[in-house]
Design an enzyme around this catalytic site. Structure first.
Site, mmCIF file in Angstrom:
data_model
loop_
_atom_site.group_PDB
_atom_site.id
_atom_site.type_symbol
_atom_site.label_atom_id
_atom_site.label_comp_id
_atom_site.label_asym_id
_atom_site.label_seq_id
_atom_site.Cartn_x
_atom_site.Cartn_y
_atom_site.Cartn_z
ATOM 1 N N VAL A 116 -28.141 7.848 -0.680
ATOM 2 C CA VAL A 116 -28.088 8.414 -2.032
ATOM 3 C C VAL A 116 -27.640 7.387 -3.076
ATOM 4 O O VAL A 116 -28.149 7.364 -4.193
ATOM 5 C CB VAL A 116 -27.215 9.698 -2.055
ATOM 6 C CG1 VAL A 116 -25.781 9.419 -1.690
ATOM 7 C CG2 VAL A 116 -27.287 10.383 -3.405
ATOM 8 N N ASP A 117 -26.726 6.492 -2.712
ATOM 9 C CA ASP A 117 -26.166 5.577 -3.720
ATOM 10 C C ASP A 117 -27.219 4.599 -4.250
ATOM 11 O O ASP A 117 -27.404 4.474 -5.468
ATOM 12 C CB ASP A 117 -24.977 4.786 -3.144
ATOM 13 C CG ASP A 117 -23.900 5.698 -2.594
ATOM 14 O OD1 ASP A 117 -23.905 6.892 -2.950
ATOM 15 O OD2 ASP A 117 -23.075 5.232 -1.800
ATOM 16 N N SER A 118 -27.910 3.916 -3.340
ATOM 17 C CA SER A 118 -28.903 2.942 -3.830
ATOM 18 C C SER A 118 -30.076 3.670 -4.488
ATOM 19 O O SER A 118 -30.669 3.163 -5.441
ATOM 20 C CB SER A 118 -29.370 2.017 -2.706
ATOM 21 O OG SER A 118 -29.971 2.737 -1.650
ATOM 22 N N LYS B 36 -18.424 10.029 -4.989
ATOM 23 C CA LYS B 36 -19.634 10.434 -4.260
ATOM 24 C C LYS B 36 -20.167 11.788 -4.737
ATOM 25 O O LYS B 36 -21.377 11.965 -4.906
ATOM 26 C CB LYS B 36 -19.306 10.523 -2.764
ATOM 27 C CG LYS B 36 -20.502 10.663 -1.879
ATOM 28 C CD LYS B 36 -21.122 9.320 -1.631
ATOM 29 C CE LYS B 36 -22.172 9.330 -0.559
ATOM 30 N NZ LYS B 36 -22.604 7.973 -0.224
ATOM 31 N N CYS C 38 5.698 14.092 -7.714
ATOM 32 C CA CYS C 38 6.409 13.642 -6.508
ATOM 33 C C CYS C 38 7.180 12.338 -6.798
ATOM 34 O O CYS C 38 8.130 12.355 -7.550
ATOM 35 C CB CYS C 38 5.435 13.517 -5.342
ATOM 36 S SG CYS C 38 6.274 13.503 -3.769
ATOM 37 N N TYR C 39 6.749 11.180 -6.266
ATOM 38 C CA TYR C 39 7.470 9.939 -6.574
ATOM 39 C C TYR C 39 7.506 9.719 -8.094
ATOM 40 O O TYR C 39 8.522 9.284 -8.648
ATOM 41 C CB TYR C 39 6.786 8.754 -5.887
ATOM 42 C CG TYR C 39 7.416 7.418 -6.232
ATOM 43 C CD1 TYR C 39 8.589 6.997 -5.616
ATOM 44 C CD2 TYR C 39 6.839 6.592 -7.202
ATOM 45 C CE1 TYR C 39 9.179 5.781 -5.955
ATOM 46 C CE2 TYR C 39 7.419 5.373 -7.539
ATOM 47 C CZ TYR C 39 8.585 4.972 -6.912
ATOM 48 O OH TYR C 39 9.170 3.769 -7.252
ATOM 49 N N GLU D 48 -2.634 18.546 -7.099
ATOM 50 C CA GLU D 48 -4.007 18.100 -6.842
ATOM 51 C C GLU D 48 -4.549 18.565 -5.491
ATOM 52 O O GLU D 48 -5.741 18.474 -5.249
ATOM 53 C CB GLU D 48 -4.094 16.564 -6.947
ATOM 54 C CG GLU D 48 -3.358 15.770 -5.866
ATOM 55 C CD GLU D 48 -1.868 15.574 -6.141
ATOM 56 O OE1 GLU D 48 -1.281 16.336 -6.925
ATOM 57 O OE2 GLU D 48 -1.280 14.650 -5.537
ATOM 58 N N GLY E 113 3.955 8.690 -4.038
ATOM 59 C CA GLY E 113 3.925 7.445 -3.274
ATOM 60 C C GLY E 113 4.964 7.517 -2.180
ATOM 61 O O GLY E 113 5.851 8.377 -2.217
ATOM 62 N N SER F 111 -31.954 1.589 0.473
ATOM 63 C CA SER F 111 -31.833 1.878 1.907
ATOM 64 C C SER F 111 -32.290 3.289 2.238
ATOM 65 O O SER F 111 -32.404 3.636 3.407
ATOM 66 C CB SER F 111 -30.367 1.743 2.308
ATOM 67 O OG SER F 111 -29.612 2.760 1.649
ATOM 68 N N GLY F 112 -32.511 4.104 1.188
ATOM 69 C CA GLY F 112 -32.802 5.522 1.430
ATOM 70 C C GLY F 112 -31.550 6.367 1.300
ATOM 71 O O GLY F 112 -31.622 7.588 1.239
ATOM 72 N N HIS G 67 2.585 18.726 -5.297
ATOM 73 C CA HIS G 67 1.276 18.101 -5.563
ATOM 74 C C HIS G 67 0.279 19.133 -6.098
ATOM 75 O O HIS G 67 -0.297 19.883 -5.311
ATOM 76 C CB HIS G 67 0.728 17.483 -4.275
ATOM 77 C CG HIS G 67 1.488 16.280 -3.838
ATOM 78 N ND1 HIS G 67 1.193 15.015 -4.282
ATOM 79 C CD2 HIS G 67 2.558 16.147 -3.023
ATOM 80 C CE1 HIS G 67 2.038 14.137 -3.751
ATOM 81 N NE2 HIS G 67 2.881 14.808 -2.984
#
Ligand code: XMP
Length: 508
Positions: free
Chosen positions: A222-224, A364, A81-82, A169, A54, A219-220, A167
């Site tokens: 990927v999520d919906s 995602k 880190c923090y 990650e 942070g 909507s076309g 870090h």
């Protein structure tokens, strides 16, 4: 209950990345605000806790400090880190302001017993900090150091408590995933249960217990699409999908969406061609925000009319993803597929629907994996993001049928050529925009005053920042030639080379 690691967020830009890295080796990880209450943390029942980095300094009076109870739970703790400085401070060591260290440093391993096991004698590690541990707390050992950070990695002699200044990650830290694996799998003993096929089975089982009909706007994107297909597996014909064609889509898109849902997936599907209403609402409007507002209003009206005439529905399904849930501060974890009763996206309250959000625990990349498992065509789940107001934000000035046609045909050329060059999946978004600017060209022997088309192709990871893609000149030339040859009214093609910031991805 799925084993999980809980990450306390102290505001680092990398906090989400910690969760994603852990999920990549199939352990569920969730991100929670640093000041989460003990009751809530216990309810989550994590196998271990990570304190993120942070921007703050532990010595500052307004430093974010978590509930002291987390240090008393007896759970494995890793501070990054923090978070590392918090552990040093909490256990009685001393943190001091140091020269800012930013970038890659060589980490020498002093003890490879557990956290730093199996990564060799030294690795490049990514640093980004202003403070450092000057005095290691009693009962802690230094297990790794860099030239400027004498206590870059520390471990308690008696408890499973660790701190690292760097870090793990970020990809710039060599063996960073191995360090996270050592903590999560070996020190915390978390089981690798978070896989997308298990997610699909568990989610479908849970959704099967819902009663009543579900309405899902698609909507076309990927999520919906994935949200609808998961729900369809669970409730079958009790799902009704509706697609509102606003007339602002890419070439052929409306047809592709209808074919996919109705023909390929056998879902109850209604396509409403509302393009005339949208064009009517956009007539004479050139202000981008007014365009967005008008488009939103027509969408709500059309959607609401459909819900009213085809119900009753009990549920409204949405493709909300994990980062949105975190942003709205209402993360509930994998058990909570169903969110509370509320109104969304400006839909009027009389719709009075409860909300189903089957993707609220996914990033995602995980949604794309679920899409693959559900048999969604790759062209859909790897497709670039497309804004809700569609081509209206890629048309400067008033949206007219002529400009729409230019944006559509030129946009298709840009996408097709990019795909042919094998670069589509390397770029974030790619389109052609058009406005009211005209420029002189020579067509045959005649001078012609034609439209200017702007190609925009950008690289990005999250749309917050973006850079223009350095496409090969030959590819740009091909796009330009095709656009001027195939669209009679276009004389000039330009390439947008502004990054975000200061520009944005869309021109409007
Ligand atoms: P900007 O243009 O702000 O876009 O750099 C960032 C990302 O958001 C998308 N975008 C929108 N998406 N409604 C949407 O659903 C909108 O009004 C909207 N405006 C921009 C844009 O395509 C990019 O991915």
């Amino acid at each position: 209950m799925t084993d999980r690691i809980t990450v306390l967020d102290f505001g680092s830009q990398y906090s989400h990345l910690i969760c994603r890295r852990i999920r990549e080796f199939s352990v569920y990880a969730d991100l929670v605000p640093y000041d989460i209450g003990m009751d809530e943390l216990q309810r989550r029942n994590p196998k271990g806790i990570i304190l993120s980095g942070g921007p703050s300094s532990v010595s500052s009076p307004d430093a974010p400090i978590p509930d002291g109870g987390i240090f008393e739970m007896g759970l494995p703790l890793l501070g990054i880190c923090y978070g590392h400085q918090l552990i040093v401070d909490r256990y009685g060591g001393m943190v001091k302001r140091a020269n800012r260290e930013y970038g890659s440093s060589l980490l020498t391993i002093d003890n490879d017993a557990d956290l730093l096991h199996g990564i060799g004698s030294s690795v490049r590690a990514w640093m980004s900090h202003g403070d450092e541990a000057e005095q290691v707390p009693g009962g802690f050992d230094v297990v790794g150091h860099t030239e400027s950070s004498k206590a870059a990695a520390i471990a308690s002699q008696t408890e499973p408590v660790y701190g690292i200044q760097f870090h793990p990650e970020v990809v710039h830290t060599e063996q960073g995933t191995r360090i996270l694996e050592n903590f999560v799998l070996h020190i915390c003993g978390a089981r690798q249960e978070w896989t997308m096929d298990k997610f699909v089975d568990a989610t479908v089982a849970r959704l099967s217990r819902t009663e009543g009909s579900v309405l899902c706007g698609v909507s076309g994107g990927v999520d919906s699409t994935v949200a609808a297909l998961l729900i369809h597996r669970a409730v079958g014909d009790r799902l009704q999908c509706v697609f509102v064609d606003n007339g602002l889509l890419r070439m052929g898109e409306a047809n592709e969406i209808s074919c996919m849902f109705a023909d390929n997936f056998g879902v109850n599907f209604a396509a409403i061609d509302a393009s005339d209403s949208f064009m009517e609402a956009l007539r004479g409007v050139s202000d981008p925000e007014v365009k967005r507002k008008r488009i939103g209003e027509v969408f709500v009206r059309v959607f609401t009319e459909f819900a009213k005439g085809n119900g009753p529905f009990r549920w409204l399904a949405q493709g909300t993803l994990y980062p949105d849930v975190i942003e709205s501060g209402v993360s509930k974890g994998p058990a909570a597929v169903i969110k509370s009763h509320h109104n969304v996206g400006g839909l009027p309250s009389w719709l009075d629907l409860e909300v189903l959000e089957p993707l609220r625990d996914l990033y995602k990349d995980e949604v794309r994996e679920v899409a693959r498992l559900l048999g969604v065509p790759k062209e859909i789940y790897m497709r670039h993001p497309f804004p809700g107001p569609g081509l209206a934000v890629r048309i400067m000035g008033e949206v007219t049928p002529e400009k729409l046609e230019i944006a559509r045909v030129a946009g298709r050329i840009v996408e097709d050529e990019l795909a042919d060059a094998g670069l589509y999946n390397d770029t974030w978004q790619a389109y052609a925009a058009v406005g009211d600017d005209k420029a002189v060209g020579v067509v045959g022997d005649e001078r012609m005053y034609g439209n200017v088309v702007m190609i925009r192709v950008v690289d990005s990871t999250d749309a917050m920042t973006a850079d223009w893609s350095r496409l090969p000149h030959g590819l740009l030339e091909k796009m330009s030639n095709r656009i001027t040859n195939e669209i009679d009214s276009v004389t000039w093609v330009t390439y947008a080379i502004s990054s975000k910031p200061p520009a944005t991805i869309e021109p409007q």
